[in-house]
Scaffold this motif. Structure first.
Motif, PDB file in Angstrom:
ATOM      1  N   THR A 222      59.867 -24.002  25.055  1.00 29.27           N
ATOM      2  CA  THR A 222      59.848 -22.402  25.329  1.00 29.27           C
ATOM      3  C   THR A 222      60.073 -21.945  26.924  1.00 29.27           C
ATOM      4  O   THR A 222      61.252 -20.941  27.205  1.00 29.27           O
ATOM      5  CB  THR A 222      58.395 -21.803  24.982  1.00 29.27           C
ATOM      6  OG1 THR A 222      58.050 -21.754  23.726  1.00 29.27           O
ATOM      7  CG2 THR A 222      58.745 -20.234  25.050  1.00 29.27           C
ATOM      8  N   LEU A 240      62.224 -14.616  15.362  1.00 30.01           N
ATOM      9  CA  LEU A 240      61.959 -15.825  15.530  1.00 30.01           C
ATOM     10  C   LEU A 240      60.662 -15.437  14.734  1.00 30.01           C
ATOM     11  O   LEU A 240      59.569 -16.410  14.841  1.00 30.01           O
ATOM     12  CB  LEU A 240      62.370 -16.322  17.067  1.00 30.01           C
ATOM     13  CG  LEU A 240      63.469 -17.047  17.356  1.00 30.01           C
ATOM     14  CD1 LEU A 240      63.131 -17.051  18.569  1.00 30.01           C
ATOM     15  CD2 LEU A 240      64.061 -18.246  16.670  1.00 30.01           C
ATOM     16  N   PHE A 241      59.735 -14.174  15.162  1.00 34.25           N
ATOM     17  CA  PHE A 241      58.787 -13.375  15.097  1.00 34.25           C
ATOM     18  C   PHE A 241      58.192 -13.618  13.276  1.00 34.25           C
ATOM     19  O   PHE A 241      57.337 -13.973  12.848  1.00 34.25           O
ATOM     20  CB  PHE A 241      58.041 -12.425  15.986  1.00 34.25           C
ATOM     21  CG  PHE A 241      56.960 -12.167  15.927  1.00 34.25           C
ATOM     22  CD1 PHE A 241      55.736 -12.850  16.418  1.00 34.25           C
ATOM     23  CD2 PHE A 241      56.762 -10.837  14.368  1.00 34.25           C
ATOM     24  CE1 PHE A 241      54.405 -12.355  16.159  1.00 34.25           C
ATOM     25  CE2 PHE A 241      54.970 -10.965  14.818  1.00 34.25           C
ATOM     26  CZ  PHE A 241      54.303 -11.116  14.965  1.00 34.25           C
ATOM     27  N   SER A 244      58.216 -17.387  12.226  1.00 38.38           N
ATOM     28  CA  SER A 244      56.853 -17.322  12.054  1.00 38.38           C
ATOM     29  C   SER A 244      55.785 -16.699  11.596  1.00 38.38           C
ATOM     30  O   SER A 244      55.090 -17.617  10.910  1.00 38.38           O
ATOM     31  CB  SER A 244      56.447 -17.442  13.932  1.00 38.38           C
ATOM     32  OG  SER A 244      55.183 -17.438  13.729  1.00 38.38           O
ATOM     33  N   LEU A 247      55.890 -18.417   8.544  1.00 40.41           N
ATOM     34  CA  LEU A 247      55.516 -20.052   8.044  1.00 40.41           C
ATOM     35  C   LEU A 247      53.977 -20.356   8.172  1.00 40.41           C
ATOM     36  O   LEU A 247      53.560 -20.532   7.938  1.00 40.41           O
ATOM     37  CB  LEU A 247      56.208 -20.511  10.086  1.00 40.41           C
ATOM     38  CG  LEU A 247      57.485 -20.863   9.806  1.00 40.41           C
ATOM     39  CD1 LEU A 247      58.214 -21.808  10.753  1.00 40.41           C
ATOM     40  CD2 LEU A 247      57.666 -22.121   8.583  1.00 40.41           C
ATOM     41  N   PHE A 248      53.024 -19.089   8.775  1.00 42.64           N
ATOM     42  CA  PHE A 248      52.013 -19.015   8.430  1.00 42.64           C
ATOM     43  C   PHE A 248      51.363 -18.713   7.717  1.00 42.64           C
ATOM     44  O   PHE A 248      50.431 -19.146   7.015  1.00 42.64           O
ATOM     45  CB  PHE A 248      52.075 -18.287   9.688  1.00 42.64           C
ATOM     46  CG  PHE A 248      50.229 -17.534   9.661  1.00 42.64           C
ATOM     47  CD1 PHE A 248      49.112 -18.290  10.796  1.00 42.64           C
ATOM     48  CD2 PHE A 248      49.380 -16.270   9.060  1.00 42.64           C
ATOM     49  CE1 PHE A 248      48.156 -17.843  10.714  1.00 42.64           C
ATOM     50  CE2 PHE A 248      48.294 -16.935   8.903  1.00 42.64           C
ATOM     51  CZ  PHE A 248      47.233 -17.144  10.433  1.00 42.64           C
ATOM     52  N   THR A 277      52.446 -26.194  12.876  1.00 48.15           N
ATOM     53  CA  THR A 277      51.136 -25.260  13.776  1.00 48.15           C
ATOM     54  C   THR A 277      51.579 -24.990  15.128  1.00 48.15           C
ATOM     55  O   THR A 277      52.102 -23.756  15.068  1.00 48.15           O
ATOM     56  CB  THR A 277      49.580 -25.056  13.319  1.00 48.15           C
ATOM     57  OG1 THR A 277      48.911 -26.038  12.742  1.00 48.15           O
ATOM     58  CG2 THR A 277      48.908 -24.082  14.320  1.00 48.15           C
ATOM     59  N   THR A 280      55.027 -23.599  14.682  1.00 47.85           N
ATOM     60  CA  THR A 280      55.088 -21.479  14.642  1.00 47.85           C
ATOM     61  C   THR A 280      54.430 -20.686  15.718  1.00 47.85           C
ATOM     62  O   THR A 280      54.881 -19.592  15.200  1.00 47.85           O
ATOM     63  CB  THR A 280      53.392 -21.597  12.807  1.00 47.85           C
ATOM     64  OG1 THR A 280      53.672 -22.504  11.795  1.00 47.85           O
ATOM     65  CG2 THR A 280      53.940 -20.035  12.876  1.00 47.85           C
ATOM     66  N   ILE A 281      53.941 -21.678  16.686  1.00 51.63           N
ATOM     67  CA  ILE A 281      53.611 -20.060  17.036  1.00 51.63           C
ATOM     68  C   ILE A 281      54.619 -20.079  18.439  1.00 51.63           C
ATOM     69  O   ILE A 281      55.089 -19.024  19.472  1.00 51.63           O
ATOM     70  CB  ILE A 281      51.989 -20.582  18.504  1.00 51.63           C
ATOM     71  CG1 ILE A 281      51.344 -21.133  17.264  1.00 51.63           C
ATOM     72  CG2 ILE A 281      51.776 -20.676  19.489  1.00 51.63           C
ATOM     73  CD1 ILE A 281      49.368 -21.759  17.971  1.00 51.63           C
ATOM     74  N   LEU A 283      57.986 -20.308  17.998  1.00 57.81           N
ATOM     75  CA  LEU A 283      59.063 -19.258  17.076  1.00 57.81           C
ATOM     76  C   LEU A 283      57.632 -18.401  17.956  1.00 57.81           C
ATOM     77  O   LEU A 283      58.825 -17.348  18.464  1.00 57.81           O
ATOM     78  CB  LEU A 283      58.748 -19.707  15.827  1.00 57.81           C
ATOM     79  CG  LEU A 283      59.380 -21.224  15.586  1.00 57.81           C
ATOM     80  CD1 LEU A 283      59.859 -20.646  13.608  1.00 57.81           C
ATOM     81  CD2 LEU A 283      61.503 -20.476  16.038  1.00 57.81           C
ATOM     82  N   ALA A 284      56.813 -17.618  18.113  1.00 57.46           N
ATOM     83  CA  ALA A 284      56.430 -16.495  17.736  1.00 57.46           C
ATOM     84  C   ALA A 284      56.551 -15.595  19.460  1.00 57.46           C
ATOM     85  O   ALA A 284      56.529 -14.893  19.583  1.00 57.46           O
ATOM     86  CB  ALA A 284      54.942 -16.383  16.789  1.00 57.46           C
TER      87      ALA A 284
END
Length: 369
Positions: A222, A240-241, A244, A247-248, A277, A280-281, A283-284
């Motif tokens: 990032t 992206l969020f 995310s 995906l979560f 995991t 996922t984070i 992307l957020a």
């Protein structure tokens, strides 16, 4: 967790992430404090504890990765600069850690807990390749962070020496290769170890430093995108969020409903669970990176929780939860769960603020001098 922003340039969105992470971790031990065996509360607590720490890992990686990347693309990435970086990290993390470690040793001695292997805690070896933690259980994640700070800069320095002509590419290639390396280490665990219970999974995989450094490295990716593709990242941060969030839900809700567990799907739980995991984070995170400020009524409380989050992490469980639970059991009073939880939160926040105000911050001020 040590996720301060250099030169006091705070980004509100990152304060939100940090505050969310520590509140999730603090909440994760409520069921133990109130002696609840409610399966839903226990499950949610487990998820909050795990995901809160993973948030800290990726966020820490972004902040530390940004610092190292700026040095990497300059002509000043030398051994001297690496030691300056380490000195600043250690001023930020070690004083609090050692103080609370000593408090934990005292509490363990008073309550008759085993402190075998206590010396390993001072050099962060309590969970390096083998889980030897029998007190101060929160320290497992701090070992992962400290060894990342020590290990990754020197690996980057080697690539910086040999690939000076293309620093932009060599940095991200090094980080991605390291992520793949640690991912493959977990794959070898899957091939060589047939354990099929979550307790062993926790102590033989999730909490061992040698298998978890890649979680922090996702934050480095990032940082790299933020440095070189800032406009693109800013334009797509909402999309992206949203990905995310999906995906979560997929990982922690749908996959559970579909029967994914360590017995039925050991490859996923031993190898891909952590990678997904962290991804996922990852992307957020951009959404919060570009959330520079807030004028809402919640702004100040969030910033306060963010500032004291490291102290909260160190104190909340092995010190406050243990002592509070002992006190409650010693009193012949039937406290409601609401009063216990409110007291727990109040004591955690106040004691963490005092530790931050009179010890942690003076140490950081000394560092900056």
């Amino acid at each position: 967790m040590n996720t301060d922003i250099q030169h006091n340039q705070r980004i509100f969105g990152l304060d939100v992430v940090r505050a969310t992470a520590i509140l999730m971790v603090v909440f994760s031990h409520v069921y133990y404090l109130i002696d609840s065996s409610n399966p839903l509360l226990v499950s949610v607590s487990g998820l909050f504890g795990f995901f809160g720490v993973e948030l800290f890992f990726v966020l820490s990686g972004f902040l530390i990765g940004t610092i190292l990347l700026k040095k990497y693309i300059s002509e000043a990435f030398t051994f001297k600069e690496i030691f300056v970086f380490l000195k600043r990290r250690w001023f930020r993390t070690l004083p609090n850690y050692y103080l609370v470690l000593i408090l934990n040793i005292i509490v363990a001695l008073v309550f008759g807990y085993s402190i075998d292997g206590w010396a390993a805690y001072f050099i962060f070896f309590q969970n390096f390749t083998e889980y030897k933690i029998n007190f101060f259980t929160e320290s497992w994640s701090l070992s992962i962070e400290e060894w990342t700070y020590l290990f990754v800069p020197f690996i980057l320095f080697l690539t910086w020496i040999f690939f000076k002509k293309n620093k932009k590419a060599s940095f991200i290639v090094t980080v991605l290769v390291l992520i793949l390396f640690f991912h493959l280490l977990r794959y070898f665990v899957y091939l060589e170890n047939a354990f099929s219970d979550m307790t062993t999974w926790n102590s033989n995989l999730k909490s061992l430093t040698v298998y978890r450094i890649d979680s922090i490295l996702f934050g480095f990716v990032t940082a790299w995108l933020h440095m070189f593709y800032k406009e693109m990242l800013q334009n797509y941060k909402v999309y992206l969020f949203i990905i995310s969030l999906h995906l979560f839900v997929f990982q922690f809700v749908i996959m559970n409903v579909l029967g994914f567990d360590i017995v039925a799907t050991p490859l996923y739980y031993k190898v891909f669970y952590f990678t997904l995991t962290s991804f996922t984070i990852f992307l957020a995170l951009p959404l919060f990176v570009y959330w520079s400020s807030s004028k809402t009524v919640f702004g100040k409380p969030i910033q306060l929780i963010s500032k004291i989050s490291y102290s909260m992490y160190l104190l909340h469980y092995s010190i406050i939860t243990v002592l509070l639970k002992y006190l409650i059991s010693s009193l012949d009073v039937d406290f409601s769960n609401a009063i216990i939880i409110a007291s727990y939160m109040f004591i955690t926040i106040v004691s963490s603020y005092l530790l931050y105000r009179f010890y942690e911050k003076p140490m950081m001020d000394l560092r900056d001098k």
